[in-house]
Write an enzyme that holds these catalytic residues in place. Structure first.
Site, short mmCIF file in Angstrom:
data_model
loop_
_atom_site.label_atom_id
_atom_site.label_comp_id
_atom_site.label_asym_id
_atom_site.label_seq_id
_atom_site.Cartn_x
_atom_site.Cartn_y
_atom_site.Cartn_z
N ARG A 1 -85.31 4.17 37.07
CA ARG A 1 -86.48 4.78 37.71
C ARG A 1 -87.57 4.88 36.67
O ARG A 1 -87.32 4.76 35.47
CB ARG A 1 -86.15 6.16 38.28
CG ARG A 1 -85.85 7.21 37.22
CD ARG A 1 -85.48 8.54 37.83
NE ARG A 1 -86.62 9.21 38.45
CZ ARG A 1 -87.38 10.14 37.84
NH1 ARG A 1 -87.12 10.49 36.59
NH2 ARG A 1 -88.38 10.71 38.45
N TYR B 1 -97.87 21.19 34.64
CA TYR B 1 -96.58 20.89 34.01
C TYR B 1 -96.69 19.74 33.02
O TYR B 1 -96.10 19.76 31.95
CB TYR B 1 -95.53 20.56 35.09
CG TYR B 1 -94.21 20.14 34.50
CD1 TYR B 1 -93.44 21.03 33.77
CD2 TYR B 1 -93.74 18.84 34.67
CE1 TYR B 1 -92.24 20.65 33.22
CE2 TYR B 1 -92.53 18.45 34.13
CZ TYR B 1 -91.78 19.36 33.41
OH TYR B 1 -90.59 18.97 32.87
N LYS B 2 -97.48 18.73 33.38
CA LYS B 2 -97.61 17.58 32.49
C LYS B 2 -98.63 17.83 31.38
O LYS B 2 -98.85 16.96 30.54
CB LYS B 2 -97.99 16.32 33.31
CG LYS B 2 -96.84 15.84 34.20
CD LYS B 2 -97.22 14.59 34.99
CE LYS B 2 -96.13 14.17 35.97
NZ LYS B 2 -94.92 13.59 35.33
#
Lengths: 201, 347
Positions: B224, B317-318
């Site tokens: 992924r 979050y990133k």
């Protein structure tokens, strides 16, 4: 400022003496004494005669939980002068413990974390330990930068007691280390750390 | 095809660049013009146009030597980036075998592996390593087998043990991570180490992913793509060093977006290991500068739209909060609103 809702945060389900155990070991700190005292009246002589208690009173000393525990007719009661001394004895006892022992841990989160870590180091699955959170919400936090651990953290952010960086307390918890994670709160703009907020009274 | 390895850095003067061929082989992580978490796993089989990073199952590219030099520096400063719990030794050998086999098969000009029973001979030409050793005997290597091979393979590597219906992060070589700490997470189970990820728990992503992975079969790896963004081409964006690289996030201006802002893609592959029944989790990091990315028109249009419409939780979050607006503005010059073709590969 708290990063909340994180899945690694431990759940303390409460302690209840297991009638099938061949030996009961209660490892208690501060207000954690109440986790045993509250159920003492329900424990039969059979269980009391197989029960050993390790206790460190820490900040709860004036409340005299230790004297109440000592007055009960457990197989053995021992009061340690500090958490470090208690954990040392707990470790030695784990080294010679046999199948059938049940371990019950109660006190602040920081204490539970250290006792659980000691048990894990002796090959015990942490899921087999019974734990109950009593007393202060103060946390034990590891600085992700210098790896130093600060006990009894009541605010976020707080100042790392080892490297001095202001740290945000995350709700990310390691059983292996027995601590929450602290991350520098003003890394992107040094000097802009917000004032500490008391989140863990 | 023989690779020419670049001399470049991922720290200090940040001389890292992608060649035009390296840009075209980048694993662009968006197959449509929007992004949300999903269990986006697919069989890890060779795919993509010629020379794409999907062609070989363990990819080696022009950055190999420089990345291995950077890893050695990180480990010298902080040995805790490599850890393996004692019960993982069988899985360590499994991993050494897998990586040596894949690199030798995929890139025979650069790597070779000869086996005579347990007596193995490994050659890594780009790094000048020529080593005879006995498979299964750790005393015949200069360090543990997992450390030995992952000092010679691009990407971060975690070995997860499978027991009690869960996966446990019990070993890792992690020096090119997107802000997570191996030292803190080692020994955690699947749900615990993904604890801090927002939104995905509520979507049931991790429950489905765990079920899927518990049934992962030998010889059928899956992959992924995951992504984030990094300021300057820095591989070591660890939480340990956050106080050192965090200030970079405040240095982005409209003038330097193209050079400073990078899309960071993780090509993650998961492999069932034959002896230990553990799973090798490969997290291979690819970096691309905005000015390199926009040389592929499809990617310029699409990344502009993805970044513009990203949910607020993911922005936070990133860690994109400070420099996302200026980056979206810069990218908008390259988005004429035309439709984009399906899939991740360049047109």
């Amino acid at each position: 400022m708290l990063v909340q809702g994180i899945k690694s945060r431990p759940v303390y389900s409460g302690i209840k003496a297991d009638p099938n155990a061949v030996r009961h070991l209660f490892v208690l700190e501060g207000e954690g004494a109440l986790a045993l005292l509250d159920q003492a009246a329900t424990l039969g002589q059979d269980i009391r005669s197989k029960t050993e208690v390790l206790y460190a009173s820490t900040g709860s000393k004036p409340r005299e939980h230790g004297q109440k525990l000592a007055a009960l007719d457990f197989h053995d009661y021992w009061e340690a002068p500090s958490v470090a001394v208690l954990l040392n004895r707990f470790g030695v006892m784990l080294g010679t413990a046999k199948m059938g022992i049940r371990i019950y841990i109660s006190g602040t989160e920081g204490f539970i974390g250290q006792a659980v870590q000691m048990a894990i180091d002796h090959g015990i699955d942490h899921n087999s330990l019974m734990t109950e959170h009593r007393g202060s919400e103060a946390r034990r936090v590891q600085c992700v930068h210098c790896k130093g651990i600060t006990d009894n953290v009541r605010t976020s952010p707080f100042t790392c007691s080892h490297c001095g960086l202001p740290l945000l307390v995350r709700d990310h918890y390691s059983h292996r280390i027995g601590a929450f994670q602290g991350v520098n709160v003003d890394a992107e703009a040094p000097g802009t750390a917000p004032p500490p907020e008391e989140l863990f009274p | 095809m023989s690779l020419t390895f670049k001399k470049e850095t991922f720290r200090d003067d940040f001389s890292f660049r992608n060649s035009p061929a390296s840009i075209r082989r980048f694993p662009f992580p968006f197959n449509e013009d929007k992004y949300m978490y999903a269990v986006n796993m697919e069989p890890h089989v060779p795919a993509g146009p010629p020379n794409h990073s999907y062609n070989k199952l363990i990819d080696v590219d022009e950055h190999f030597v420089a990345e291995m030099e950077d890893r050695a520096k990180v480990l010298k400063e902080d040995p805790l980036r490599y850890q393996a719990l004692p019960h993982m030794m069988t899985a360590q050998w499994d991993t050494l075998e897998l990586l040596m086999e894949q690199q030798a098969q995929g890139f025979p000009e650069h790597f070779s592996l000869d086996r005579d029973g347990d007596r193995w001979h490994w050659i890594n030409r780009p790094m000048g390593i020529d080593r005879h050793f006995v498979f299964g005997d750790a005393t015949t290597l200069p360090c543990e087998p997992f450390e030995f091979i992952t000092r010679q393979a691009q990407g971060d590597f975690c070995i997860v043990d499978q027991r009690d219906g869960n996966l446990w992060m019990d070993a890792g070589m992690v020096t090119t991570q997107a802000d997570w700490s191996l030292d803190f997470d080692v020994g955690m189970n699947f749900m615990e180490w993904h604890g801090p990820v927002p939104l995905a728990h509520q979507l049931g992503v991790f429950e489905r992913a765990l079920k899927f992975l518990l049934n992962l079969q030998q010889s059928k790896p899956v992959r992924r793509l995951n992504w984030t963004m990094t300021i300057n081409p820095r591989l070591d964006t660890s939480p340990e060093n956050y106080h050192k690289w965090g200030p970079d996030r405040a240095t982005v201006t409209p003038e330097n977006v193209g050079d400073k802002v990078h899309l960071r893609c993780e090509l993650q592959s998961l492999w069932r290991l034959p002896r230990s029944n553990a799973i090798l989790f490969v997290i291979r990091c690819y970096l691309i500068k905005m000015e390199e990315l926009v040389t592929i028109s499809k990617w310029a249009r699409r990344f502009h739209r993805v970044l513009r419409d990203l949910p607020p939780e993911l922005i936070d979050y990133k860690g994109l909060t400070r420099y996302r607006p200026v980056t979206v503005e810069w990218l908008s010059k390259f988005d004429d609103g035309a439709p984009t073709s399906p899939g991740i590969f360049p047109d």
